[in-house]
Design a protein around this motif. Sequence first.
Motif, mmCIF file in Angstrom:
data_model
loop_
_atom_site.group_PDB
_atom_site.id
_atom_site.type_symbol
_atom_site.label_atom_id
_atom_site.label_comp_id
_atom_site.label_asym_id
_atom_site.label_seq_id
_atom_site.Cartn_x
_atom_site.Cartn_y
_atom_site.Cartn_z
ATOM 1 N N ARG A 187 0.368 -1.449 -0.209
ATOM 2 C CA ARG A 187 0.247 0.027 -0.139
ATOM 3 C C ARG A 187 1.136 0.861 -0.095
ATOM 4 N NH1 ARG A 187 -5.480 1.094 0.151
ATOM 5 N NH2 ARG A 187 -4.805 -1.072 -0.289
ATOM 6 N N CYS A 193 -0.708 6.618 -6.209
ATOM 7 C CA CYS A 193 -2.463 7.108 -6.817
ATOM 8 C C CYS A 193 -3.935 6.368 -5.661
ATOM 9 C CB CYS A 193 -1.891 5.222 -7.748
ATOM 10 S SG CYS A 193 -1.461 3.718 -7.002
ATOM 11 N N ASN A 194 -2.796 5.554 -4.423
ATOM 12 C CA ASN A 194 -3.950 4.727 -3.973
ATOM 13 C C ASN A 194 -3.438 5.416 -2.032
ATOM 14 O OD1 ASN A 194 -6.350 3.874 -2.585
ATOM 15 N ND2 ASN A 194 -5.914 2.024 -2.700
#
Length: 672
Positions: A187, A193-194
């Motif tokens: 992550r 992007c996230n």
Amino acid sequence: MEGEANNQRSVLNLVAVFEEHWAGKFAWWDKQAPHGQITPATSQPQQLPASPASQSLSQMAARHQAKQENEGEEEEEQRGQQRLSFKCLRSFRHKISEDNWRRQQDPGLEPGSKEPEEKKIALELLETEQAYVNRLHLLDQIFYTELMKEAKNGKTVPEEVVKMIFSNISSIYQFHAKFFLPELQKRMEDWSCNPRIGDVIQKLAPFLKMYGEYVKNFDKAVELITVWSEKSLPFQELIADIQKRKVCANLTLQHHMLEPVQRIPRYELLLKDYVQKLPPESPDRDDAEKALEMIFMVAKHSNAAIAEMERLQNLWAVYQRLGLEDDIVDPSNELIKEGPIQKVSTRNNSTSEKYLFLFNNMLLYCVPKVIQVGAEFQVHLRIDVDGMKVQELNDTQFPHTFLVSGKQRTLELQARSEEEMNAWIKAFRDAIDRKEKRSETFKTAVHGLETGTPALKTEELGRRAPQWVRDNLVTMCMRCKEPFNAIMRRRHHCRACGYVVCARCSDYKAELQYDGNRLNRVCQECYVFLTGHVVLEDREGKPKGILEKGAAEVSGRSLLCSSLQLLDKNGKGGTRGWFVIPQDDPLVLYIYAAPQDVRAHTSIPLLGYQVRDLPQGDSRHLFQLVQSRQVYTFVADTEELKRRWMRAMARSAAGITDAEEGKDADSCDEAE
């Protein structure tokens, strides 16, 4: 660099820093004082410090490797076993507040850094997780593996002891190394992007409940390490050898084993800080708040495991002091109060030392054993809390006395002070109140059945779904009144009326209109009503005797009911019970051992008896039933209750069957 490293340490190393700080000072003093030189202590325990948010993981690993190489000979001189004061560590752990629970980073470390605060916290979570996985690897792959290898060779301790020391550490290590840490790393690589971690923690948080087993076993594990270090020299030498390695960083096995105990609270604090720093419009806010709630529940689960472990340990210690008698040992019991007390003797007007153990359901009246072999106390009497009464006595000869009256016996007890007496009375009343409230919930639940007003009107049975009575509101079957237990008599619900019944009373099936006329489990009474079929009252074919009337049922429709004491023939002793004159059988006195019994102990036909008043003696309210040579002597709790019983018995003895207007309409409730 030493100050920088200290400022960058994560919460993972707080306790270790506290201990090592002083250990390092003492080692430095011992080494430098003889030469009169003052030099900074460069030997530091091996740690994985938390790097600044913008520093890459590879840079952190390289710097950590360089630090290992530079430590050199100074670390060798500081190695050795350090005893851990768990009382000190626990006290230190509780002092960590939400505001200053980890060291703040020096803003000068990263001038001009524009990384968002939530990303810095997420990186800190990742870095501390990497250090934590290294610590778990040490516990599982080094300590546990090497100790188990020696145990299998029969050189140190039994294999079961090693397993008990490390509990489920292998499962915890596998979870963090193969699932939690890789998910966080992935992550953080995709953060641009996230930018979120709440969903990852939310997905994996339920697995953290496995910590409950480890936390519950922790105190026992530390005790086993201490015991077997004294019993087995090879065991002690192997642990000492591992602790001398660089990977242990001058910390003992107990230090490392404390890390999993502290990990869940640190997750909670990090995540709480993360949620606070999130912008209101952040897409991770909902998931992060849900994850925080789940972590909070996991921490609560661990705390509950600790509390339950301590309760069982304390209870087992009490049982050992009592000799582990079979009729006393019950893990569901709760010890409310214990302590010495003086028993006042009514015969020789003296006192003798006794010892009381008050549980939630019973009082154990004990005496200390002269020769304490196997047990510290001998149980002389067990008194049920159900039906117990306690009151303070005004005795000038024996101050601070109080009376405990139970079904089995009445005790006059003397405390050492007024404060101690009040504490005992409060403990007894709390236990009695809890027991009565539990009984009242059952009475409330079955009240509709006994008064002819069930939860559903009879014309509605089967036509609409009933409101189920909650399991925790009843302790016995609402039909046969037999007590429930987890093995032989479990709880079931009648799908027609909603009552909680046992398997025997609900071994019937009937079509219910609200469920599409499908067959459903119902109780016997609903089965008869819905199908019209007749079943025997006693399924074994035995006719019911005249004494087989439930105490609760007849008490709800009685002329008078209350507790009385029936004396024996010499008038010196007797039994206390529940006495009832039913409305549908007003010429008979039924005697029960307890108010909820389903069968009377005996009965006395009252017709033709004479009722006699006796002078009050020994503060007892006495009266008699007399017919020819048959004499029954009763003791009431109060003078008023005595008068009411004499009046009710006299009316029944004369053949008057109707209730006395305005006086006995609610006599049972008033008597209770």
